[in-house]
Design a protein around this motif. Structure first.
Motif: not given
Length: 364
Positions: A243-245, A273-276, A329-330, A336-339
């Motif tokens: 996610a960082g990348i 990204a962790l928020f998502g 973006g993150g 999306l990944l969480g879904y």
């Protein structure tokens, strides 16, 4: 005839109850619901949990709701619908005469997990206190209300330690700090492809100031443990770094090169990204939000909606010094990944899955 009478399934109304491996528990071969004689459910729940020696489900039941249309297999009288727990609205059928209990197939796992559910709902439904108010008033950081993870968050702790270590080394001297920013920060002017790839990872451990570090590490600390518990150590680390990348590439894509080279540092994109992920898997959790002096527990979707609007405002008003595109973006990638991973994660974590159901009543 009497023997068939006692085999009568309360749900199917047919003589389809068969004895199970336990002499006081009967299974319906048609609907696969379970009948528990008086005391058998308590024994089954206690055996399901290593730390529970005795359990009395009647002490933890929520209110009696109404008379059921199902008849007790033994007494042949209408049973009573009870709410499983005060804050968990799954209904179970109890006989007022013999204290037998009928569970439909989909209710069995929820009832077996009821001790954990009760403790989790107690933790989630805590009210804000003067301590939480004072903490947020002084630090401007939210307080989290979530279930306690089962495994030690070694990856989260290691990430926090490494970020703090890099910052500490940079604080030793201006020369060390400059070397870290030049070599470990992500610089759009880096000529070496291999060095650029390395910087896509290393920039996540570099921070531009103490408050930048503290803010990022606090959010990583409070939500990383639950996500690491849900995913497992290896998957959590891989997703965090990936996610960082991707967040860095989003910032590079939208960066205006005419303003000069981009120097990107910080774990904000990874944490966004962790928020998502958190938004998708922990609808039952709460994060406090403070408006001047008023503190309120918010569901994750409300909290991160406010956070997203702040970032969108910053990006469209071109406020400098913050990687708005990396944040958004993150967050988009994490959502999306969480879904996509939601069903997999909920299958691995039955307690989280049950707390995500509408039956879980969360007080905010």
């Amino acid at each position: 005839m009497p023997r068939n009478r006692y085999r009568q399934c309360p749900a199917c109304n047919t003589a389809s109850l068969d004895s199970s491996s336990h002499p006081s528990i009967f299974d319906c071969r048609l609907c696969h619901g379970l009948w528990f004689e008086d005391g058998a459910l308590n024994q089954a729940i206690a055996e399901h949990h290593d730390g529970v020696d005795q359990y009395d489900h009647e002490q933890h039941l929520g209110p009696a709701l109404r008379t059921s249309d199902r008849l007790c297999r033994r007494c042949r009288v209408p049973m009573t619908h009870y709410q499983l727990l005060a804050h968990y609205t799954t209904e179970i059928d109890c006989c007022p005469g013999c204290d037998g209990v009928w569970l439909d197939k989909h209710e069995v796992d929820q009832v077996m997990q009821s001790p954990q559910l009760k403790q989790a709902l107690k933790d989630l439904n805590q009210k804000v206190s003067w301590k939480s108010w004072l903490f947020q008033f002084l630090t401007a950081m939210p307080v989290e209300y979530n279930v306690k993870p089962h495994r030690t968050p070694w990856v989260t702790r290691t990430l926090v330690f490494l970020c703090a270590l890099v910052f500490g080394v940079g604080a030793l001297s201006p020369e060390a700090n400059e070397w870290i920013f030049v070599n470990l920060g992500l610089n759009s002017d880096t000529q070496s492809p291999s060095h650029f790839v390395l910087q896509l990872l290393s920039y996540q451990f570099v921070h531009g100031g103490l408050m930048h570090l503290v803010g990022n590490m606090y959010f990583l600390w409070i939500i990383g443990d639950n996500l690491e518990d849900a995913l497992g150590h290896g998957a959590f680390l891989a997703l965090y770094l990936f996610a960082g990348i991707m967040a860095a590439l989003a910032e590079l894509l939208l960066f205006d090169a005419s303003q000069g080279p981009l120097l990107l540092v910080g774990a904000s994109g990874s944490i966004a990204a962790l928020f998502g992920l958190y938004l998708m898997w922990f609808r039952h959790a709460s994060l406090t939000f403070m408006i001047i002096v008023y503190q309120k527990k918010l569901a994750p979707h409300w909290y991160f909606l406010i956070w997203s609007l702040i970032n969108l405002f910053g990006m469209f008003t071109a406020q400098g010094g913050v990687a708005w595109a990396a944040h958004l973006g993150g967050f988009g990638l994490g959502s999306l990944l969480g879904y996509l991973l939601r069903d997999y994660v909920l299958r691995k974590n039955p307690l989280i899955a049950m707390l995500n159901q509408p039956e879980a009543a969360i007080n905010r």
